[in-house]
Design an enzyme around this catalytic site. Structure first.
Site, PDB file in Angstrom:
ATOM      1  N   ALA A  25       9.065  10.997  53.665  1.00  0.00           N
ATOM      2  CA  ALA A  25       8.543  12.616  53.428  1.00  0.00           C
ATOM      3  C   ALA A  25       9.210  13.414  54.057  1.00  0.00           C
ATOM      4  O   ALA A  25      10.239  15.008  53.782  1.00  0.00           O
ATOM      5  CB  ALA A  25       7.340  12.815  53.289  1.00  0.00           C
ATOM      6  N   GLU A  44      12.162  14.092  65.554  1.00  0.00           N
ATOM      7  CA  GLU A  44      11.997  12.948  65.892  1.00  0.00           C
ATOM      8  C   GLU A  44      11.283  11.984  66.863  1.00  0.00           C
ATOM      9  O   GLU A  44      11.885  12.176  67.630  1.00  0.00           O
ATOM     10  CB  GLU A  44      13.136  12.509  64.707  1.00  0.00           C
ATOM     11  CG  GLU A  44      13.225  11.047  65.088  1.00  0.00           C
ATOM     12  CD  GLU A  44      12.648  10.279  63.857  1.00  0.00           C
ATOM     13  OE1 GLU A  44      11.846   9.051  65.189  1.00  0.00           O
ATOM     14  OE2 GLU A  44      11.451  10.486  63.234  1.00  0.00           O
ATOM     15  N   ALA A  45      10.987  11.079  66.724  1.00  0.00           N
ATOM     16  CA  ALA A  45      10.392  10.371  68.147  1.00  0.00           C
ATOM     17  C   ALA A  45      11.216   9.335  68.948  1.00  0.00           C
ATOM     18  O   ALA A  45      11.682   9.658  69.667  1.00  0.00           O
ATOM     19  CB  ALA A  45       9.140  10.131  68.304  1.00  0.00           C
ATOM     20  N   HIS A 481       3.307  -1.710  54.195  1.00  0.00           N
ATOM     21  CA  HIS A 481       2.760  -0.733  52.952  1.00  0.00           C
ATOM     22  C   HIS A 481       1.773   0.336  53.725  1.00  0.00           C
ATOM     23  O   HIS A 481       0.686   0.469  52.880  1.00  0.00           O
ATOM     24  CB  HIS A 481       2.684  -1.132  52.261  1.00  0.00           C
ATOM     25  CG  HIS A 481       4.267  -1.592  51.386  1.00  0.00           C
ATOM     26  ND1 HIS A 481       4.109  -3.303  49.824  1.00  0.00           N
ATOM     27  CD2 HIS A 481       5.324  -1.812  51.640  1.00  0.00           C
ATOM     28  CE1 HIS A 481       5.393  -3.155  50.270  1.00  0.00           C
ATOM     29  NE2 HIS A 481       5.679  -3.177  50.783  1.00  0.00           N
TER      30      HIS A 481
END
Length: 544
Positions: A25, A44-45, A481
């Site tokens: 996303a 972003e890690a 998931h």
């Protein structure tokens, strides 16, 4: 907020939007919002996605268990998993899990999204979300009513055909499961080849398709090795994000959001970040000496996942992928890939799907199965068996077991406690046992008889329901998931975390936009639906 943090947020860089996470996303949001002229910062890690394992589809096995590119989470062991911790890796690089996943493009049934809307989430019916699936997709084939043609994401068909695959399809058809060329079209039920996010031999992550093209814009900045430690508030208004380099946790920096902070960290890291920030069950936060910004009991609850089991058979009269990855055969496959010819280097781990019913009286599939002309040691995706093998896996579409994600401490670098609670619900146990029986039945079809040598897992001595359930407990794995831990719902829903606009209840300028917000498990791999959520959410933000 401490004096040090107050100073750092005053002096911080300022953007219209700060997005935490560059996954399914987050990358799409960064593209869409920056295209409208807003200034956007993405945190972003993990590292940049430079490794070839993140771009060659066959590199999946090397990437998914690499702690540099994937969070190596695992659920707590329970009696229903025979005391085993079950690994749940999640992407930790540009593109998030779309850079390490199984490359399958699977939307789910129309009824999934109609159910979301029926739960009070106006605007999330299938009719509402279909345009967002279509607008991000570039698909050849299928019906224009359901498929997109001009989007950024290539969705392709497999071009490497193995005789075992054709035999498996023929065997499923002979047992009453129709061949379905487009399970993302009018009807999901049936058997056929998976559609994949692979183009000309390369993985198509959201970083590749959405984020990197947008990075040419001056109003978008992407910061890697930037692990969010908490959302910053002034009262109940989100104003920025504190973050650090994972290797230097004491050096905390901050970035300010003039309009909104958007949390897109996934169904494990999102509730962790919210709880660290003072949003979550008040008792849990106080236990770890975290100031309660808002008591939201649903943060970290409602964890759902697909628990899958693989039936493995030894193959005769045919080579399988187990042999093709060795020696001269592998060299030949690499050569074919370099020449842009069909090759095992450009495959998803599962080649075929079968969507079917665990009992005849059902009107729609409640099982998803996968097939591949390969097998892994003890049925676990990782190391291939030494003998020729084939695998039929299966999981329940909509398990009723629910789990939790909870911080263990106020340390932002400590992994959270994950209670997946697989198979806790008796109905899940019954459905999965029926699914295992269906997978065994399909491997024993007349069409596959010339190739079927013997069953390896669970083995011919495993016959009763209790024996098959024990097998599932000992060998079942996560399908990766995970979803639902900050679920969407109207204000009257005590355990809803965000409203149908994906705004956190009771908090200004903060949204959650990732698989966490799913109010119910879709009947599919969740990547496509998570991308759709990001695509639709960009419009919700612009409209507000």
């Amino acid at each position: 907020m401490s004096q040090a943090t107050q100073s750092s947020i005053r002096d911080a860089d300022s953007f219209d939007y700060v997005i935490v996470g560059s996954g399914a996303a987050g990358s799409i949001l960064a593209n869409r919002l920056s295209a409208g002229g807003a200034t956007v910062c993405v945190l972003e890690a993990g590292p940049p996605d430079h490794s070839p394992y993140l771009h060659i589809p066959a590199g999946f096995i090397k990437a998914v268990f690499n702690k540099k590119y994937a969070w190596q989470f695992s659920s707590e062991g329970t009696a229903q998993t025979n005391g085993r911790r079950v690994p749940i890796p999640q992407g930790r690089t540009l593109g998030g899990s779309t850079s390490i996943n199984g490359l399958v493009y699977n939307r789910g049934q129309a009824a999934d999204f109609d159910h979301w809307a029926a739960l009070g989430n106006t605007g999330w019916s299938y009719e509402d979300v279909l345009p967002y699936f279509k607008s991000m997709e570039r698909r050849v084939g299928g019906d224009d009513r359901y498929r997109g043609r001009k989007g950024e994401l290539p969705v392709t068909d497999i071009d490497w055909i193995h005789p075992l695959c054709e035999a498996f399809i023929a065997g499923a058809v002979e047992q009453g499961i129709p061949r379905n060329p487009d399970y993302n079209g009018a009807e999901q039920a049936g058997v056929g080849y998976f559609q994949r996010t692979i183009d000309r031999g390369w993985r198509m992550s959201t970083a590749k398709c959405f984020l990197k093209p947008a990075m040419a814009r001056k109003n978008l900045e992407v910061r890697t090795y930037a692990q969010a430690t908490r959302v910053l508030f002034e009262g109940c208004k989100a104003v920025g994000v504190a973050y650090c380099h994972p290797a230097h946790p004491s050096q905390v920096r901050a970035v300010r959001a003039r309009r909104e902070v958007i949390v897109s960290c996934g169904a494990i890291n999102t509730p962790k970040l919210l709880q660290l920030s003072g949003l979550g069950p008040a008792d849990l936060l106080r236990q770890h000496n975290i100031e309660v910004v808002r008591d939201l009991p649903g943060v970290g609850e409602n964890l759902s996942d697909h628990y899958s089991v693989r039936v493995v058979a030894r193959v005769k009269n045919s080579q399988t992928m187990n042999q093709l990855v060795k020696g001269l055969s592998l060299a030949g496959q690499i050569s074919r890939w370099l020449m842009k010819r069909p090759s095992i280097m450009a495959l998803s781990p599962s080649l075929l799907h079968y969507f079917w019913k665990s009992t005849p009286e059902l009107t729609a599939p409640d099982l998803q199965g996968v097939f591949t002309p390969a097998s892994y040691k003890e049925g676990y995706v990782g190391m291939l068996d030494d003998f020729p093998g084939m695998t039929a896996g299966v999981w329940q579409h909509r398990p009723e077991s629910r789990g939790q994600v909870r911080i263990r401490s106020a340390d932002p670098l400590q992994d959270p406690l994950i209670l997946a609670n697989y198979l806790e619900h008796e109905g899940d146990q019954r459905t999965l046992v029926r699914g295992i029986r269906l997978a065994r039945q399909l491997l024993r079809s007349q069409a596959l008889a010339q190739y079927f040598d013997s069953e390896v897992l669970p083995g011919p001595l495993c016959e009763s329901d209790s024996e098959l359930l024990d097998f599932a407990r000992r060998y079942g794995v996560s399908s990766y998931h995970v979803n639902g831990t900050a679920r969407m719902g109207p204000a009257g829903d005590t355990y809803a975390v965000v409203d149908p606009q994906l705004r956190v209840h009771g908090i200004q300028n903060l949204r959650v936009i990732d698989s966490s917000v799913m109010p119910a498990m879709p009947s599919a791999n969740i990547c496509a639906a998570t991308m759709m959520i990001g695509n639709k959410a960009a419009d919700l933000i612009k409209q507000s």
